[in-house]
Design an enzyme around this catalytic site. Structure first.
Site, mmCIF file in Angstrom:
data_model
loop_
_atom_site.group_PDB
_atom_site.id
_atom_site.type_symbol
_atom_site.label_atom_id
_atom_site.label_comp_id
_atom_site.label_asym_id
_atom_site.label_seq_id
_atom_site.Cartn_x
_atom_site.Cartn_y
_atom_site.Cartn_z
ATOM 1 N N GLU A 105 38.564 95.622 -8.952
ATOM 2 C CA GLU A 105 38.514 94.569 -9.670
ATOM 3 C C GLU A 105 38.283 95.038 -11.081
ATOM 4 O OE1 GLU A 105 37.310 90.528 -7.566
ATOM 5 O OE2 GLU A 105 35.902 92.124 -7.583
ATOM 6 N N GLU A 125 35.922 92.737 0.645
ATOM 7 C CA GLU A 125 34.932 91.663 0.655
ATOM 8 C C GLU A 125 34.933 90.850 2.193
ATOM 9 O OE1 GLU A 125 35.269 92.710 -3.556
ATOM 10 O OE2 GLU A 125 36.467 92.616 -1.786
#
Length: 698
Positions: A105, A125
């Site tokens: 990210e 995740e």
């Protein structure tokens, strides 16, 4: 700047380096250091561009796991990346090792990405029951396309730099000298006066909107019961249907919903539990280990062949021993078929398969095992047979060779007594199919040497198993707990609950399969023999214990291998089909034993089967057979198909609440007798308002 983040300037390019070993996790020190250095670079007139890189073996590999479940100190990652998105100077991420989770990210918030050929990127995740919460679900579809984003985000898989570059996620792939390549790339952007490419300003499009529902349907099957994969689809869909700001709000909303939910807490618990299991109480980190460069397997059946594959996959030569040439030939052919199948599926090359096959040899002579480092016995589950095997191993194996038994129930202390070197004997209980199932129960006998135990745990990791230490008792951790599970399945049948209803209730709970389907898979004759031997030894075995299973075996219904057990099976199929013949056998048993049917709902079915697991586990803990509650969770997740999103039986017990479980069990005891007597540890924890989690930190 902090010691975790440094900056220096090269030819008007600010090189910001993260140095937070071992994996450059996004700790508070890294986040605050990035914020400080980025602001400094932005306002420094001598800086034309920025390169973000990392020291050590990897780019930022994700969040700091020590901060999981705790309030995040500012700047939170979403806030840091939001600020990064406003920078006016070109910023290039230099990727090596892995850029995972928050690390990717961060890279996606940079304007460009340069990566080594060996680098991999991913958003894992979902494996912790959450979704990327700092823009990953909004930026990835905009730069790499919705299809790849759905694949990566819902599976958590890592992709190579080559695949990422093909999708537009990486701008340049280099073979070496990464930092200088990134600096050169940044200078080229400045010299060309190229406009900044902010992914947040791109548009995500999809050719067929039906892809989202198609993914949901697929995930409902492949990730049955999991919430996070479905919410991942929702957030990727938001990247198409909403602008970036609103998409980020949607992502944040669903991220927090998942983070606060039981499933994510369960999956995060398992993340730590698996790592904790590797820590053996009473064994120092510096304990020496023995070299394992060659292995022998006694028994070339399905289990022995499966065990062998674990070692040949790692390039370790294996000698299979069978007294029957035909059995030996079947075992080696089984291994060869496995590798042929791997080639057919494109998982390995023909050359790799040929190399692995050459590592397998066979013999019928124990003298041929004189130089192996490890022997694993995988023969018939009989103490007399084990005695014969270990007596011969003691005679022929070299001093220092580790002698292991794959027994699933028998006393490893007794097995060790058949040798003159009990210190070299250990239990290595593999689970079938042994080359697939990840659990390895490492059974420490009374005399097992520390270096043997340390070697076994190291070896488990090397062959991609999750090793869990158990003490010696009947069934060790996993199979001992199953006794009550099986007992109650049989009792429910005698109360008129059909096999299909029992199995469906447990399947809907999240188990990989119900107890009766599992019995058919394992073979009903196994339990039949055990009960028969116990009765022959004069042990008390209630008439109701296995009453239906024994009748099925005596009717030739041994399970899947016979094409019929609790269910019938079509030729070549593992799909259970309810069989009226079984209904008749159940009715006959109920009449013979004077059992009356009653109405039982699915909630009671689940409690009747799951609570005995918890209760027996409490006894196992009290006796010191298991090191900690979380080890038991690891055993049941990796060996028995317990749903990961419930965190294992001990974590699930804490979720339900121990006082509630004790109250239910006391009601069952009043109705069904002392099989339901509450374990002292369970009762004590409930009375003290404590949980199993309070014991797992040991």
């Amino acid at each position: 700047m902090t010691s975790a983040v440094m900056m220096h300037i090269v030819d008007n390019v600010a090189v910001i380096e993260v140095d937070n070993p071992p994996v450059n996790a996004l700790s508070f020190a890294v986040r605050s250091g990035l914020q400080t250095t980025l602001r400094e670079a932005e306002h420094n007139e001598a800086v034309d561009a920025i390169v973000l890189s990392c020291r050590g073996n990897t780019f930022i590999a994700g969040a700091d796991i020590t901060e999981f479940g705790k309030p995040m100190q500012p700047p939170a990652l979403p806030d840091l990346l939001s600020e990064m998105d406003t920078l006016t100077k070109p910023m290039v991420a230099a990727l090596h090792g892995t850029a995972l989770g928050g690390g990717l990210e961060v890279a996606l918030t940079c304007h460009y990405r340069v990566a080594l050929e060996s680098a991999k990127v991913g958003l894992p995740e979902v494996l912790l029951g959450i979704l990327p919460g700092a823009g990953g679900t909004q930026r990835l579809p905009r730069i790499a396309g919705v299809e790849l984003a759905l694949d990566m985000i819902t599976s958590g898989r890592k992709v190579s730099s080559k695949e990422a570059a093909k999708a537009g996620l990486i701008d340049k792939v280099v073979s070496d000298d990464l930092q200088n390549a990134a600096i050169a790339f940044a200078k080229k952007v400045v010299n060309n006066k190229a406009p900044l490419r902010r992914i947040s300003e791109l548009t995500a499009t999809v050719s067929d909107p039906a892809i989202f529902d198609q993914y949901r349907a697929k995930l409902a099957k492949t990730r049955r019961g999991f919430d996070a994969p479905q919410r991942c689809v929702d957030t990727v869909q938001a990247s198409v249907e909403l602008d970036f700001a609103d998409g980020m709000k949607k992502e944040r909303e669903l991220f927090l919903e998942l983070m606060q939910g039981t499933q994510s807490k369960s999956q995060r618990h398992m993340f730590f539990a698996e790592r904790m299991a590797a820590q053996v109480q009473g064994l120092s980190k510096g304990t020496p280990t023995r070299d394992i460069n060659s292995v022998a397997i006694i028994g070339a059946g399905t289990m022995g062949s499966g065990i062998a594959i674990n070692f040949t996959n790692k390039g370790i030569p294996v000698t299979m021993l069978e007294l029957s040439f035909e059995a030996l030939e079947r075992g080696i052919k089984h291994i060869h078929r496995y590798y042929d199948g791997q080639v057919a599926k494109g998982r390995i090359s023909e050359e790799q398969a040929a190399s692995a096959k050459q590592l397998v040899s066979g013999t019928d002579n124990y003298a041929d095992l004189s130089d192996v480092d490890l022997v694993i016995e995988a023969v018939f589950e009989s103490m007399a047979v084990k005695q014969d095997v270990f007596t011969k191993l003691d005679k022929y194996c070299k001093p220092g060779a580790i002698l292991a038994s794959n027994t699933s129930t028998l006393n490893v202390n007794t097995i060790a007594s058949f040798t003159s070197r009990p210190q070299d004997v250990i239990g290595l209980h593999f689970f079938s199919p042994a080359n697939i199932m990840r659990l390895l129960e490492v059974v420490r006998a009374d005399s097992t040497a520390d270096d043997v135990l340390a070697t076994a745990m190291k070896l488990a990791k090397h062959i991609n198993k999750v090793g869990v230490v158990s003490g010696v008792c009947d069934g060790f951790i996993g199979n001992r707990m199953l006794k009550g599970y099986g007992r109650e399945a049989g009792a429910l049948l005698l109360e008129g609950v059909s096999p299909a209803r029992i199995d469906k209730a447990l399947y809907d709970f999240g188990m990989a399969m119900g107890p009766l389907t599992m019995g058919d898979l394992a073979g009903l004759d196994v339990g039949y023999r055990v009960r028969k031997e116990r009765r022959e030894r004069g042990e008390y075995v209630p008439e109701t214990d296995g009453a239906i299973a024994d009748r099925l075996v005596e009717a030739g219904r041994l399970g899947q291998k016979a094409g019929k057990g609790y269910y019938r099976y079509e030729e070549g199929s593992r799909t259970p089909i309810p069989d009226p013949e079984v209904d008749a056998i159940i009715k006959e048993a109920m009449d013979a034993l004077g059992c009356e049917p009653r109405e039982i709902d699915d909630e009671e079915i689940v409690k009747r089967l799951i609570y005995p697991l918890i209760n027996e586990a409490a006894l196992i803990l009290d006796e010191g057979i298991a090191q900690r509650p979380s080890d038991i969770d690891v055993v049941y997740i990796y060996g028995y198909g317990f749903p990961v999103y419930r965190g294992g039986p001990m974590f699930y017990a804490d979720t339900v609440g121990l006082p509630a479980i004790v109250a239910d069990m006391e009601q069952f005891q009043a109705r069904y007798g002392d099989d339901w007597q509450v374990a002292p540890l369970l009762k004590t924890l409930a009375e003290q308002g404590r949980s199993f989690a309070d014991l797992s930190s040991k």
